[in-house]
Design an enzyme around this catalytic site. Structure first.
Site, PDB file in Angstrom:
ATOM      1  N   LYS A 104     -80.452  18.618  47.558  1.00  0.00           N
ATOM      2  CA  LYS A 104     -79.743  17.586  48.189  1.00  0.00           C
ATOM      3  C   LYS A 104     -78.611  17.956  49.143  1.00  0.00           C
ATOM      4  O   LYS A 104     -78.475  17.663  50.470  1.00  0.00           O
ATOM      5  CB  LYS A 104     -78.719  16.933  47.007  1.00  0.00           C
ATOM      6  CG  LYS A 104     -79.727  16.307  45.889  1.00  0.00           C
ATOM      7  CD  LYS A 104     -78.933  15.466  44.762  1.00  0.00           C
ATOM      8  CE  LYS A 104     -78.383  16.345  43.714  1.00  0.00           C
ATOM      9  NZ  LYS A 104     -79.256  17.339  43.123  1.00  0.00           N
ATOM     10  N   THR A 105     -77.887  19.184  48.856  1.00  0.00           N
ATOM     11  CA  THR A 105     -76.886  19.759  49.879  1.00  0.00           C
ATOM     12  C   THR A 105     -77.839  20.216  51.149  1.00  0.00           C
ATOM     13  O   THR A 105     -77.227  19.845  52.164  1.00  0.00           O
ATOM     14  CB  THR A 105     -76.163  20.747  49.218  1.00  0.00           C
ATOM     15  OG1 THR A 105     -75.747  20.312  47.903  1.00  0.00           O
ATOM     16  CG2 THR A 105     -75.043  21.184  50.077  1.00  0.00           C
ATOM     17  N   ASP A 149     -70.538  15.827  47.312  1.00  0.00           N
ATOM     18  CA  ASP A 149     -71.324  15.927  46.180  1.00  0.00           C
ATOM     19  C   ASP A 149     -70.506  15.203  44.900  1.00  0.00           C
ATOM     20  O   ASP A 149     -69.688  15.213  44.725  1.00  0.00           O
ATOM     21  CB  ASP A 149     -71.080  17.518  45.920  1.00  0.00           C
ATOM     22  CG  ASP A 149     -72.777  18.013  45.356  1.00  0.00           C
ATOM     23  OD1 ASP A 149     -73.697  17.225  44.956  1.00  0.00           O
ATOM     24  OD2 ASP A 149     -72.580  19.185  44.861  1.00  0.00           O
ATOM     25  N   THR A 198     -76.416  13.581  40.289  1.00  0.00           N
ATOM     26  CA  THR A 198     -77.253  14.007  39.115  1.00  0.00           C
ATOM     27  C   THR A 198     -77.330  12.449  38.525  1.00  0.00           C
ATOM     28  O   THR A 198     -78.204  12.573  37.745  1.00  0.00           O
ATOM     29  CB  THR A 198     -77.029  15.192  38.366  1.00  0.00           C
ATOM     30  OG1 THR A 198     -75.438  14.764  38.142  1.00  0.00           O
ATOM     31  CG2 THR A 198     -76.901  16.395  39.237  1.00  0.00           C
ATOM     32  N   ARG A 257     -83.555  26.255  43.346  1.00  0.00           N
ATOM     33  CA  ARG A 257     -82.365  27.051  43.116  1.00  0.00           C
ATOM     34  C   ARG A 257     -82.910  28.258  42.009  1.00  0.00           C
ATOM     35  O   ARG A 257     -82.695  29.285  42.186  1.00  0.00           O
ATOM     36  CB  ARG A 257     -81.553  26.322  42.554  1.00  0.00           C
ATOM     37  CG  ARG A 257     -80.245  27.271  42.464  1.00  0.00           C
ATOM     38  CD  ARG A 257     -78.853  26.538  42.113  1.00  0.00           C
ATOM     39  NE  ARG A 257     -78.208  25.965  43.184  1.00  0.00           N
ATOM     40  CZ  ARG A 257     -77.823  24.687  43.028  1.00  0.00           C
ATOM     41  NH1 ARG A 257     -77.607  23.863  42.047  1.00  0.00           N
ATOM     42  NH2 ARG A 257     -77.283  24.090  44.089  1.00  0.00           N
TER      43      ARG A 257
HETATM   44  P1  ADP Z   1     -78.534  20.535  45.036  1.00  0.00           P
HETATM   45  O1  ADP Z   1     -77.459  20.155  46.152  1.00  0.00           O
HETATM   46  O2  ADP Z   1     -79.450  19.389  45.006  1.00  0.00           O
HETATM   47  O3  ADP Z   1     -77.969  20.990  43.800  1.00  0.00           O
HETATM   48  P2  ADP Z   1     -79.241  22.729  47.118  1.00  0.00           P
HETATM   49  O4  ADP Z   1     -79.440  21.852  48.141  1.00  0.00           O
HETATM   50  O5  ADP Z   1     -77.771  23.430  47.011  1.00  0.00           O
HETATM   51  O6  ADP Z   1     -79.428  22.081  45.609  1.00  0.00           O
HETATM   52  O7  ADP Z   1     -80.269  23.613  46.884  1.00  0.00           O
HETATM   53  C1  ADP Z   1     -80.329  24.779  46.025  1.00  0.00           C
HETATM   54  C2  ADP Z   1     -81.022  25.961  46.841  1.00  0.00           C
HETATM   55  O8  ADP Z   1     -82.501  25.714  46.973  1.00  0.00           O
HETATM   56  C3  ADP Z   1     -80.634  26.112  48.346  1.00  0.00           C
HETATM   57  O9  ADP Z   1     -79.935  27.154  48.599  1.00  0.00           O
HETATM   58  C4  ADP Z   1     -82.080  26.383  48.690  1.00  0.00           C
HETATM   59  O10 ADP Z   1     -82.208  27.857  49.290  1.00  0.00           O
HETATM   60  C5  ADP Z   1     -83.033  26.168  48.032  1.00  0.00           C
HETATM   61  N1  ADP Z   1     -83.894  24.934  48.266  1.00  0.00           N
HETATM   62  C6  ADP Z   1     -83.514  23.731  47.979  1.00  0.00           C
HETATM   63  N2  ADP Z   1     -84.637  22.798  48.460  1.00  0.00           N
HETATM   64  C7  ADP Z   1     -85.420  23.319  49.120  1.00  0.00           C
HETATM   65  C8  ADP Z   1     -86.576  23.304  49.876  1.00  0.00           C
HETATM   66  N3  ADP Z   1     -87.092  21.799  49.943  1.00  0.00           N
HETATM   67  N4  ADP Z   1     -87.271  24.195  50.449  1.00  0.00           N
HETATM   68  C9  ADP Z   1     -86.694  25.369  50.211  1.00  0.00           C
HETATM   69  N5  ADP Z   1     -85.863  25.695  49.775  1.00  0.00           N
HETATM   70  C10 ADP Z   1     -84.968  24.894  49.173  1.00  0.00           C
END
Ligand code: ADP
Length: 366
Positions: A104-105, A149, A198, A257
């Site tokens: 998401k981030t 977030d 979430t 992640r």
């Molecule tokens: P969330 O905000 O949903 O908790 P993040 O955006 O922080 O998740 O993603 C976690 C990690 O996973 C990121 O640092 C990135 O390296 C990896 N990641 C997430 N989505 C992808 C994607 N679609 N392709 C490649 N790497 C990804």
């Protein structure tokens, strides 16, 4: 390439420490990814920890073409980007929901890069007082993205300040107290709010209704996670065979992640074994050592299922009783363990509580 700034916050700053990210997309610095006041001062972090964070920034995809999987989401967003750019407008407000670690981030940062704008990153717990959000909104420039977030955790007052800001790009500030209190409206430049959560069900409906786009992120397929692992292995860099990458992917619970985290641990193991590359056997041995089983379930997932099976006769059992028996926080069970166990059909949610399925019993050898 992104660089994480280690500039400390001013000691007497009243404002929340917003993170300015990706100035005009191309080559400018990315600063602190999350504005969580509970995070330690980066100046005090050991060098190795700072190195890990910089590496995180390198691993995170920077543009839409590097973002693997989530085909439907990317399709919708590509249209929104093209339409907004055609009109020279900012993107519509966007709500992204799904379990942690699905990207998401990362997507918010990519949207800023694609639109050529700044992205300010914060999270609801850092916006406790109304002046926190006022401080952030006052700093916004036209077209900016504001990423919040855990948006389901916003306080009521902060949420109410966001309504006119989202709808009419207007900030309504109350000046004075009691009967002499007056509301002053300040115009804001057009901006895009991206909320991540979430728990989409925990959002109030007035807030949810103000998002033009509401999109769910799905767990990743095995081939997508394998591609992500190959990409990360290239950045780290570490040698991995196709079978080795698939073995790590299989145990990553559909989550990038986790895939990246497991890859780093397997890399350490391989290095200590003085092996030239990560093979399927080495990956499996390393992950067994970490108690990550072939389906990606870890100690906590297995304990949760075992307790339902052994103490509650496979269920149904209420979430609170389950949390008490497991000695875990309800939120961890709901937001971290359950989504994947539900997805693979090991757990069911019924009106009377959680039930462990036959597949879960089999997997655990009952
Ligand atoms: P969330 O905000 O949903 O908790 P993040 O955006 O922080 O998740 O993603 C976690 C990690 O996973 C990121 O640092 C990135 O390296 C990896 N990641 C997430 N989505 C992808 C994607 N679609 N392709 C490649 N790497 C990804």
């Amino acid at each position: 390439m992104a660089i994480i700034s280690s500039r400390p916050q001013p000691a007497n700053s009243e404002d929340p420490p917003p993170a300015k990210v990706g100035k005009k997309a191309s080559s400018s610095p990315i600063q602190t990814p999350k504005t969580d006041p509970s995070l330690p001062n980066r100046e005090l972090l050991p060098k190795a920890a700072i190195g890990e964070e910089t590496q995180e920034a390198k691993i995170r995809p920077q543009r839409l073409v590097d973002y693997i999987g989530q085909k439907d989401l990317k399709g919708v967003l590509q249209i929104s980007i093209a339409a907004a750019q055609g009109r020279k407008d900012p993107l519509d407000h966007l709500l992204l929901y799904g379990p942690p670690g699905l990207g998401k981030t990362t997507m918010a940062l990519i949207l800023a890069a694609e639109m050529g704008t700044n992205c300010q990153i914060t999270s609801a717990p850092a916006l406790e007082r109304p002046r926190d959000i006022v401080g952030l909104l006052m700093k916004i420039t036209a077209g900016d993205i504001l990423f919040i977030d855990e948006i389901h955790r916003l306080s009521r007052m902060t949420e109410e300040l966001l309504y006119p800001a989202m709808e009419d790009f207007r900030l309504d500030i109350t000046i004075g107290k009691g009967q002499s209190a007056k509301i002053r409206s300040l115009p804001l430049p057009p901006f895009t709010l991206i909320g991540a959560t979430t728990r989409v069900g925990a959002l109030s409906s007035p807030l949810r209704d103000r998002f033009g786009l509401i999109q769910r992120l799905k767990f990743y397929e095995l081939d997508e996670l394998t591609t992500i692992i190959h990409r990360t292995a290239g950045i780290l860099p570490v040698n991995i065979t196709p079978e080795g990458a698939m073995e790590v992917a299989r145990r990553a619970r559909g989550t990038p992640r986790i895939a990246n985290r497991l890859l780093k641990r397997v890399r350490d193991y391989t290095q200590v074994q003085q092996a030239p590359q990560i093979t399927k056997e080495l990956a499996a041995a390393a992950l067994e050592l970490l108690e990550v089983d072939p389906l990606g379930l870890d100690w906590l997932d297995r304990s949760l299922l075992k307790i339902i099976i052994e103490h509650f006769n496979s269920g149904p059992v209420g979430l609170e009783s389950l949390a008490a028996a497991l000695g875990e926080d309800i939120k961890t069970i709901e937001e971290v363990c359950e989504p994947y166990l539900l997805q693979i059909g090991y757990l069911q949610r019924t009106p009377r509580g959680r039930v462990a399925t036959e597949a879960a019993r089999k997997h655990l050898g009952y």
